[in-house]
Design an enzyme around this catalytic site. Structure first.
Site, PDB file in Angstrom:
ATOM      1  N   LYS A  11      29.231  -6.054 -70.824  1.00 32.25           N
ATOM      2  CA  LYS A  11      30.278  -5.576 -69.911  1.00 32.25           C
ATOM      3  C   LYS A  11      30.906  -6.716 -69.097  1.00 32.25           C
ATOM      4  CE  LYS A  11      28.305  -0.923 -69.545  1.00 32.25           C
ATOM      5  NZ  LYS A  11      27.891   0.176 -68.618  1.00 32.25           N
ATOM      6  N   PHE A  59      32.195   9.029 -60.720  1.00 32.80           N
ATOM      7  CA  PHE A  59      32.311   7.575 -60.915  1.00 32.80           C
ATOM      8  C   PHE A  59      33.311   7.192 -62.003  1.00 32.80           C
ATOM      9  CE2 PHE A  59      28.571   8.931 -63.473  1.00 32.80           C
ATOM     10  CZ  PHE A  59      28.930   8.477 -64.724  1.00 32.80           C
ATOM     11  N   ARG A  87      18.070   0.990 -76.616  1.00 34.96           N
ATOM     12  CA  ARG A  87      18.032   1.597 -75.268  1.00 34.96           C
ATOM     13  C   ARG A  87      16.796   1.080 -74.508  1.00 34.96           C
ATOM     14  NH1 ARG A  87      22.489   4.546 -73.175  1.00 34.96           N
ATOM     15  NH2 ARG A  87      20.964   5.502 -71.796  1.00 34.96           N
ATOM     16  N   THR A  93      19.762   2.881 -66.699  1.00 30.66           N
ATOM     17  CA  THR A  93      21.149   2.712 -66.234  1.00 30.66           C
ATOM     18  C   THR A  93      21.191   1.969 -64.899  1.00 30.66           C
ATOM     19  OG1 THR A  93      21.640   4.835 -67.281  1.00 30.66           O
ATOM     20  CG2 THR A  93      23.290   3.962 -65.751  1.00 30.66           C
ATOM     21  N   ARG A 104      19.029  -5.089 -68.488  1.00 28.62           N
ATOM     22  CA  ARG A 104      19.632  -4.662 -67.221  1.00 28.62           C
ATOM     23  C   ARG A 104      18.815  -5.169 -66.029  1.00 28.62           C
ATOM     24  NH1 ARG A 104      21.647   1.323 -69.246  1.00 28.62           N
ATOM     25  NH2 ARG A 104      23.834   0.756 -69.630  1.00 28.62           N
ATOM     26  N   ASN A 114      26.378  -2.794 -64.716  1.00 25.95           N
ATOM     27  CA  ASN A 114      25.029  -2.928 -65.272  1.00 25.95           C
ATOM     28  C   ASN A 114      24.950  -3.687 -66.593  1.00 25.95           C
ATOM     29  OD1 ASN A 114      26.146  -0.962 -66.832  1.00 25.95           O
ATOM     30  ND2 ASN A 114      24.644   0.631 -66.357  1.00 25.95           N
ATOM     31  N   HIS A 117      26.133  -1.998 -72.461  1.00 27.41           N
ATOM     32  CA  HIS A 117      26.150  -0.620 -72.968  1.00 27.41           C
ATOM     33  C   HIS A 117      25.294  -0.534 -74.216  1.00 27.41           C
ATOM     34  CE1 HIS A 117      27.755   3.236 -74.422  1.00 27.41           C
ATOM     35  NE2 HIS A 117      27.791   2.668 -75.617  1.00 27.41           N
TER      36      HIS A 117
HETATM   37  N1  UDP Z   1      27.784   4.687 -64.091  1.00 33.76           N
HETATM   38  C1  UDP Z   1      28.157   4.534 -62.762  1.00 33.76           C
HETATM   39  N2  UDP Z   1      27.552   5.307 -61.809  1.00 33.76           N
HETATM   40  C2  UDP Z   1      26.601   6.243 -62.123  1.00 33.76           C
HETATM   41  C3  UDP Z   1      26.237   6.411 -63.472  1.00 33.76           C
HETATM   42  C4  UDP Z   1      26.845   5.616 -64.427  1.00 33.76           C
HETATM   43  O1  UDP Z   1      29.005   3.715 -62.458  1.00 33.76           O
HETATM   44  O2  UDP Z   1      26.089   6.919 -61.203  1.00 33.76           O
HETATM   45  C5  UDP Z   1      28.412   3.854 -65.129  1.00 33.76           C
HETATM   46  C6  UDP Z   1      27.484   2.749 -65.629  1.00 33.76           C
HETATM   47  O3  UDP Z   1      28.276   1.597 -65.947  1.00 33.76           O
HETATM   48  C7  UDP Z   1      26.907   3.386 -66.875  1.00 33.76           C
HETATM   49  C8  UDP Z   1      28.121   4.146 -67.429  1.00 33.76           C
HETATM   50  O4  UDP Z   1      28.760   4.649 -66.259  1.00 33.76           O
HETATM   51  O5  UDP Z   1      26.394   2.439 -67.782  1.00 33.76           O
HETATM   52  C9  UDP Z   1      27.807   5.286 -68.368  1.00 33.76           C
HETATM   53  O6  UDP Z   1      26.879   6.143 -67.739  1.00 33.76           O
HETATM   54  P1  UDP Z   1      25.656   6.740 -68.550  1.00 33.76           P
HETATM   55  O7  UDP Z   1      25.030   7.791 -67.701  1.00 33.76           O
HETATM   56  O8  UDP Z   1      26.088   7.121 -69.919  1.00 33.76           O
HETATM   57  O9  UDP Z   1      24.621   5.504 -68.588  1.00 33.76           O
HETATM   58  P2  UDP Z   1      24.167   4.569 -69.803  1.00 33.76           P
HETATM   59  O10 UDP Z   1      24.139   5.415 -71.044  1.00 33.76           O
HETATM   60  O11 UDP Z   1      25.156   3.432 -69.878  1.00 33.76           O
HETATM   61  O12 UDP Z   1      22.795   4.080 -69.409  1.00 33.76           O
HETATM   62 MG    MG Z   2      25.546   6.679 -71.855  1.00 34.98          MG
END
Ligand code: UDP
Ligand code: MG
Length: 139
Positions: A11, A59, A87, A93, A104, A114, A117
């Protein structure tokens, strides 16, 4: 259906901090083969479409803003059990909750910025790979 591939993006925060190299090193050291890779800056339409599943979330607008703030590195990765293993490699996350040694934990700044992806299912890995690499010979 291909089940041994996943899709990732390094990212804008991690690109800006100069962490492309260290992150790719972690990925390849963990046994992932890079099938395709490119550095690109997403348009707002790209980011909104890629994260459409989150469009009702509080968000969402900040996420689109962040993901278009600078270039990202998109890649398709191959390994047995790629989605789940990747993952695990990237961690939770929220970096505050991510395990020691995860990407991360090492490189993320916050739950939003973070660093990386990783696809959450085989189905989404294919959709996300096609989103970024459709029509290319690599896929
Ligand atoms: N995100 C955020 N605030 C939150 C949750 C997620 O800004 O409370 C952002 C973060 O960059 C995250 C992305 O949105 O990686 C996608 O969220 P997801 O829940 O799918 O998390 P991921 O699969 O990336 O762990
Ligand atoms: Mg996700």
């Amino acid at each position: 259906m291909i089940t041994n591939r996943t899709f990732t993006m390094i990212k804008p925060d991690a690109v800006e901090k100069g962490n492309i190299g260290p992150i790719i090193e972690k990925i390849t050291a963990a046994g992932f083969k890079i099938i395709a890779m490119k550095m690109v800056r997403l348009s707002r339409a790209d980011a909104r479409a890629f994260y459409a599943i989150h469009k009702e979330k509080s968000f969402f607008n900040d996420l689109v803003e962040f993901m278009t703030s600078g270039p990202i590195v998109a890649a398709i990765l191959e390994k047995q059990n790629a989605v789940d293993d990747f993952r695990a490699l990237i961690g939770a996350t929220n970096p505050a909750e991510a395990a020691e040694g995860t990407i991360r934990k090492m490189f993320a700044t916050s739950i939003s910025e973070n660093a990386i992806h990783g696809s959450d299912s085989n189905e989404n890995a294919l959709i996300e790979s096609n989103f970024h690499f459709a029509g290319r010979e690599v896929f």
